[in-house]
Write a protein that holds these residues in place. Structure first.
Motif, PDB file in Angstrom:
ATOM      1  N   TYR A 151     -31.342  20.855 -23.708  1.00 53.02           N
ATOM      2  CA  TYR A 151     -29.894  21.067 -23.843  1.00 53.02           C
ATOM      3  C   TYR A 151     -29.142  20.608 -22.603  1.00 53.02           C
ATOM      4  CZ  TYR A 151     -30.603  23.481 -28.234  1.00 53.02           C
ATOM      5  OH  TYR A 151     -30.934  23.768 -29.525  1.00 53.02           O
ATOM      6  N   TRP A 152     -29.788  20.764 -21.448  1.00 52.66           N
ATOM      7  CA  TRP A 152     -29.170  20.263 -20.208  1.00 52.66           C
ATOM      8  C   TRP A 152     -28.973  18.746 -20.297  1.00 52.66           C
ATOM      9  CZ3 TRP A 152     -30.384  16.735 -16.434  1.00 52.66           C
ATOM     10  CH2 TRP A 152     -29.588  16.763 -15.295  1.00 52.66           C
ATOM     11  N   TYR A 166     -26.225  17.873 -22.851  1.00 53.28           N
ATOM     12  CA  TYR A 166     -24.890  18.114 -22.307  1.00 53.28           C
ATOM     13  C   TYR A 166     -24.484  17.010 -21.320  1.00 53.28           C
ATOM     14  CZ  TYR A 166     -20.982  20.173 -19.860  1.00 53.28           C
ATOM     15  OH  TYR A 166     -19.744  20.362 -19.310  1.00 53.28           O
ATOM     16  N   GLN A 167     -25.383  16.689 -20.385  1.00 46.30           N
ATOM     17  CA  GLN A 167     -25.074  15.658 -19.380  1.00 46.30           C
ATOM     18  C   GLN A 167     -24.785  14.310 -20.035  1.00 46.30           C
ATOM     19  OE1 GLN A 167     -24.718  16.419 -16.170  1.00 46.30           O
ATOM     20  NE2 GLN A 167     -25.350  18.527 -16.609  1.00 46.30           N
ATOM     21  N   CYS A 181     -23.874  13.634 -23.176  1.00 42.78           N
ATOM     22  CA  CYS A 181     -22.638  13.638 -23.980  1.00 42.78           C
ATOM     23  C   CYS A 181     -21.417  13.578 -23.074  1.00 42.78           C
ATOM     24  CB  CYS A 181     -22.566  14.882 -24.870  1.00 42.78           C
ATOM     25  SG  CYS A 181     -23.737  14.856 -26.234  1.00 42.78           S
ATOM     26  N   ARG A 182     -21.459  14.342 -21.971  1.00 40.82           N
ATOM     27  CA  ARG A 182     -20.332  14.355 -21.038  1.00 40.82           C
ATOM     28  C   ARG A 182     -20.141  12.982 -20.393  1.00 40.82           C
ATOM     29  NH1 ARG A 182     -20.057  17.914 -15.613  1.00 40.82           N
ATOM     30  NH2 ARG A 182     -21.591  16.313 -15.117  1.00 40.82           N
ATOM     31  N   ARG A 240     -25.865  25.027 -31.315  1.00 40.43           N
ATOM     32  CA  ARG A 240     -25.855  24.609 -29.904  1.00 40.43           C
ATOM     33  C   ARG A 240     -25.341  23.172 -29.763  1.00 40.43           C
ATOM     34  NH1 ARG A 240     -29.520  27.386 -26.236  1.00 40.43           N
ATOM     35  NH2 ARG A 240     -28.493  26.069 -24.699  1.00 40.43           N
ATOM     36  N   GLN A 250     -21.657  23.131 -30.187  1.00 46.36           N
ATOM     37  CA  GLN A 250     -20.989  23.624 -28.971  1.00 46.36           C
ATOM     38  C   GLN A 250     -20.913  22.545 -27.897  1.00 46.36           C
ATOM     39  OE1 GLN A 250     -23.407  27.004 -27.952  1.00 46.36           O
ATOM     40  NE2 GLN A 250     -22.355  28.401 -29.382  1.00 46.36           N
ATOM     41  N   ILE A 251     -22.011  21.792 -27.748  1.00 47.55           N
ATOM     42  CA  ILE A 251     -22.035  20.737 -26.724  1.00 47.55           C
ATOM     43  C   ILE A 251     -21.025  19.632 -27.067  1.00 47.55           C
ATOM     44  CG2 ILE A 251     -23.460  18.874 -25.757  1.00 47.55           C
ATOM     45  CD1 ILE A 251     -25.793  20.945 -25.692  1.00 47.55           C
ATOM     46  N   SER A 276     -17.550  21.098 -26.275  1.00 50.80           N
ATOM     47  CA  SER A 276     -17.197  21.279 -24.870  1.00 50.80           C
ATOM     48  C   SER A 276     -17.087  19.953 -24.129  1.00 50.80           C
ATOM     49  CB  SER A 276     -18.169  22.240 -24.174  1.00 50.80           C
ATOM     50  OG  SER A 276     -19.451  21.689 -24.178  1.00 50.80           O
ATOM     51  N   THR A 277     -17.803  18.916 -24.591  1.00 47.93           N
ATOM     52  CA  THR A 277     -17.695  17.618 -23.904  1.00 47.93           C
ATOM     53  C   THR A 277     -16.610  16.743 -24.530  1.00 47.93           C
ATOM     54  OG1 THR A 277     -19.391  16.631 -25.332  1.00 47.93           O
ATOM     55  CG2 THR A 277     -20.137  17.588 -23.246  1.00 47.93           C
TER      56      THR A 277
END
Ligand code: G
Ligand code: G
Ligand code: MN
Ligand code: NA
Length: 254
Positions: free
Chosen positions: A68-69, A72-73, A75-76, A110, A113-114, A117-118
């Protein structure tokens, strides 16, 4: 076990890095996107590749949190690139999902959510799942369908090395097959591998699925794949995996 202790602390100590390897559209020669590839900047052992620690991360279950880390990275970073470099061919960020992550009951939530948030649109995300992750999961088709309904694109990674039956493959809601680099690497010399690649590409096209060839290192391999109408390729011939600064330089110049 020291490595396991280190792995447990790696996220909080900010030791993981995401590298990006371009995926090229063979028809246009432009960059379709990048595959996000995890690296671990270990304080004593230096830069580690996933093969050095992913098996341990799978075993201990830490892969779920690490996965997930990475997601997230990636996608951001991708959203940042899309916003700041609008006139590029860049469309897709591909992220690997491990076996364990793929079978988590809250996977869909999850990932949603990612994306929220991104700010990344689901259509810009590709999830790479291995054949074995799909075969080992009784809910695989339902999960893949839910991801597809979100608008996420699905890709089968390391294709040819697993053992999914053709009957099951036929039912997978996927849009890309990635041919494992073990088949590509010897194609200029080995007739048998060359034929296997040809069969995989024609099978994929019959299923209405695009093909990405991994591990393309030579012009000969590229020409062979272009003649098969393979859609995408990835490998050292184009670029090795790059850190985000080198990746952005590449985007600027294409
Ligand atoms: O980058 P490299 O070729 O060393 O990667 C080796 C393997 O590790 C690849 O098969 C790749 O799919 C896997 N891998 C790389 N990054 C990730 C990741 O973020 N999550 C998971 N589960 N696997 C990864
Ligand atoms: O997800 P996957 O296991 O396929 O990840 C790709 C891995 O293959 C990465 O670790 C990357 O460093 C490696 N790789 C990428 N391109 C090439 C290539 O052209 N040749 C070889 N030998 N390895 C590659
Ligand atoms: Mn992959
Ligand atoms: Na692969």
């Amino acid at each position: 076990l020291q490595l396991e202790t280190d792995l447990r602390r790696a996220i909080e100590r900010d030791e993981f890095r995401v590298y990006y390897q371009p995926i090229v559209s063979l028809a246009s020669g432009s960059i379709l996107g990048f595959e996000a590839l995890l690296r671990w900047q270990h304080p004593e052992r230096g830069l580690l590749n996933p093969t050095d620690f992913i098996p341990l991360a799978e075993e201990t279950g830490l892969i779920v949190q690490i996965g997930y880390w990475v997601l997230y990275q990636a996608c951001r970073q991708m959203q940042h690139w899309l916003v700041n470099h609008r006139n590029t061919s860049l469309e897709k960020i591909s992220v690997n999902l491990s076996v364990k992550q793929f079978s988590q009951p809250d996977l869909i939530e999850r990932i949603g959510q990612i994306l929220n948030s991104t700010g990344l649109d689901a259509k810009n995300l590709v999830l790479e799942i291995t054949e074995s992750a799909i075969v080992e999961n009784g809910q695989a088709i339902a999960t893949l369908s839910q991801l597809q309904e979100l608008g996420i694109e699905l890709s089968i990674d390391d294709f040819g090395t697993g053992y999914s039956s053709l009957e099951r493959l036929y039912n997978f809601p996927i849009s890309v097959l990635k041919i494992d680099r073990s088949f590509i690497n010897p194609i200029s010399t080995d007739k048998r591998n060359l034929e296997i690649v040809e069969i995989i590409v024609s099978l994929a096209h019959k299923l209405g699925v695009n093909v990405t060839a991994e591990g393309v290192e030579t012009k000969e391999q590229l020409t062979f794949l272009q003649n098969l109408n393979c859609e995408y390729a990835q490998g050292y011939f184009f670029s090795k995996p790059l850190d985000n600064l080198a990746a952005i330089e590449l985007i600027r110049h294409c």
